[in-house]
Design a protein around this motif. Sequence first.
Motif, PDB file in Angstrom:
ATOM      1  N   VAL A 217      55.975  49.385  37.794  1.00  0.00           N
ATOM      2  CA  VAL A 217      54.742  50.049  38.221  1.00  0.00           C
ATOM      3  C   VAL A 217      54.886  51.520  37.875  1.00  0.00           C
ATOM      4  CG1 VAL A 217      53.281  50.668  40.183  1.00  0.00           C
ATOM      5  CG2 VAL A 217      54.318  48.388  40.074  1.00  0.00           C
ATOM      6  N   ASN A 218      54.206  51.938  36.817  1.00  0.00           N
ATOM      7  CA  ASN A 218      54.287  53.321  36.344  1.00  0.00           C
ATOM      8  C   ASN A 218      55.732  53.779  36.197  1.00  0.00           C
ATOM      9  OD1 ASN A 218      51.397  53.955  36.226  1.00  0.00           O
ATOM     10  ND2 ASN A 218      51.478  53.665  38.460  1.00  0.00           N
TER      11      ASN A 218
ATOM     12  N   ALA B 103      56.607  41.618  41.804  1.00  0.00           N
ATOM     13  CA  ALA B 103      55.250  41.258  42.231  1.00  0.00           C
ATOM     14  C   ALA B 103      55.259  39.814  42.723  1.00  0.00           C
ATOM     15  CB  ALA B 103      54.264  41.419  41.083  1.00  0.00           C
TER      16      ALA B 103
ATOM     17  N   TYR C  81      53.671  43.919  46.177  1.00  0.00           N
ATOM     18  CA  TYR C  81      54.615  44.504  45.238  1.00  0.00           C
ATOM     19  C   TYR C  81      55.723  45.171  46.038  1.00  0.00           C
ATOM     20  CZ  TYR C  81      51.873  44.076  40.890  1.00  0.00           C
ATOM     21  OH  TYR C  81      51.206  43.604  39.776  1.00  0.00           O
TER      22      TYR C  81
ATOM     23  N   ILE D 269      58.420  47.911  45.425  1.00  0.00           N
ATOM     24  CA  ILE D 269      58.594  48.962  44.421  1.00  0.00           C
ATOM     25  C   ILE D 269      59.776  49.846  44.807  1.00  0.00           C
ATOM     26  CG2 ILE D 269      57.477  50.884  43.222  1.00  0.00           C
ATOM     27  CD1 ILE D 269      54.773  49.649  44.137  1.00  0.00           C
TER      28      ILE D 269
ATOM     29  N   ASN E  57      45.059  44.698  43.170  1.00  0.00           N
ATOM     30  CA  ASN E  57      45.902  44.930  42.001  1.00  0.00           C
ATOM     31  C   ASN E  57      45.729  46.329  41.430  1.00  0.00           C
ATOM     32  OD1 ASN E  57      47.817  43.657  40.059  1.00  0.00           O
ATOM     33  ND2 ASN E  57      46.203  44.171  38.597  1.00  0.00           N
TER      34      ASN E  57
ATOM     35  N   THR F 275      48.984  48.866  41.672  1.00  0.00           N
ATOM     36  CA  THR F 275      49.611  49.238  40.407  1.00  0.00           C
ATOM     37  C   THR F 275      49.347  50.695  40.032  1.00  0.00           C
ATOM     38  OG1 THR F 275      47.727  48.370  39.160  1.00  0.00           O
ATOM     39  CG2 THR F 275      49.605  46.888  39.503  1.00  0.00           C
ATOM     40  N   SER F 276      48.594  51.411  40.882  1.00  0.00           N
ATOM     41  CA  SER F 276      48.388  52.848  40.666  1.00  0.00           C
ATOM     42  C   SER F 276      49.350  53.684  41.508  1.00  0.00           C
ATOM     43  CB  SER F 276      46.946  53.232  40.996  1.00  0.00           C
ATOM     44  OG  SER F 276      46.047  52.628  40.083  1.00  0.00           O
TER      45      SER F 276
ATOM     46  N   ARG G  77      52.374  55.766  42.269  1.00  0.00           N
ATOM     47  CA  ARG G  77      53.140  56.552  41.307  1.00  0.00           C
ATOM     48  C   ARG G  77      53.807  57.748  41.988  1.00  0.00           C
ATOM     49  NH1 ARG G  77      50.390  57.393  36.823  1.00  0.00           N
ATOM     50  NH2 ARG G  77      48.824  55.832  37.344  1.00  0.00           N
TER      51      ARG G  77
END
Length: 487
Positions: A352-353, A359, A386, A388, A414, A418-419, A421
């Motif tokens: 993710v980034n 996931a 997720y 992370i 999603n 997934t953004s 960061r």
Amino acid sequence: MNKHLITCLTAILLLFNSCARNPVTGKRELSLMSTEQEIAMGKEADPQIVAQFGLYEDSELQTFIKEKGQQMAAISHRKDLKYEFKVVDSPVVNAFAVPGGYVYFTRGIMAHFNNEAEFAGVLGHEIGHVTARHSARQQSKTMLAQLGLIAGIIAAPQLAQYAEAAQQGLGLLFLKFGRDDERESDRLGVEYSTKIGYDAQEMAGFFNTLSRVGGDQQEAIPDFLSTHPNPADRNRTVKKLATEWQQKVNATDLKVNRDSYLKMIDGIIYGEDPKQGYVENDVFYHPVLKFQFPVPRGWALQNSPQQVQMVPKDGKALMLLMLAPGNSLQAAAESFLQNYQMVPVESKNTTVNGLQAIAVVADQQAQQDQQAQQQQQQPAVRALMYFIEYGGNVYNMMGLTSAADFNTYYPVFNANITSFRQLTDQAKINKKPNRIRIKPVKQSATLSKALTALGAKNDQLKELAVLNGMQLNDKVQQGTLVKVLEQ
């Protein structure tokens, strides 16, 4: 003897034995909770409350509330309890108590007091809830009605287990006292504050401030007014009670202590504290942990030290961000799935980034009876989650909804997850909170002109008038201490 009659007589005997003498009124009343149970409930709730809101980091304020609280507890109707008094780190204007002698004031309400006497009146009010056993009484009614605690879950019932507000300790904050209980606590607030030497007329005046404060409906606890009688009525009643008690104890030289109180709260954080995380232009930023992610437009967000919750207006979904315990991504994922009895549908290693992640789509079956188990039903909850790895932590960011609605919410889940960061923008990292600063009026004028002369902006004037417990056209003398906002 008739079995039905025996049952009735036994029930009556049990109820009679459950009657206890109220420490304040001296009357016997139904109580299914002993003093020991009250103390145990408060002891259990306290760490949950502190974990949810955090203690406000100001040793002077914490010492102040403890000293005044113990002084007042010593002249109360229940001197035997081991009281604890704390200022919690919430911007909401509120004070509350739970059974057993645990009393909490938010930094939000501390910022709105303009003297010690106002504070003392509200302190006495909250101690009154404890001494008159109001929470215990409400709990007894709840137990008789065979109802559980209602903790203000912001999402659909099947998602409630994932939200911290479901804990019993926090549920105590949502017990609604009746108007008679509130009036009794007002009376006790006047009595207790007068007995330790404060002018309870100031308590009446504070209700004017409360009536002008708007409650934030998205906060984790309700504002002070939401469970209390009409402020105007309380103002008149408390003024009358204050006069009566001052005559009864032949009080002279009653304390207000305006300047000393204002100097003590000089620098207190007002509103949201950015270091705990904040939302700006639909993006959540955490300056200390240095991450960011978007908030779905129109979704309500609730932030606490343990997790961030987001929910749409229809309440049919829930998004969460929290730390996941575990020494690795795989261990964190396995632990979570096991703890919540979720069955993975699919799982993959990803990024993710640029951050390593796992996931998972997983289901949780509803509690079903034997007949329902024989039928093939959809799972109650389906989740996209997720795990992370970032900054030495494993973050669990997930979206949950019913299996039937999962495809509808999946694109939102999603896109936002997934953004996630790293936060690198120094302007966002170094964002400062608003703080109350205490300054003397430069020249006699209206409050509006005095505040403007001290650098207040036009769009702050109404808010500052409320904070100062005044109207903008009130006259203030040179040298009078007033509150302004600065970063």
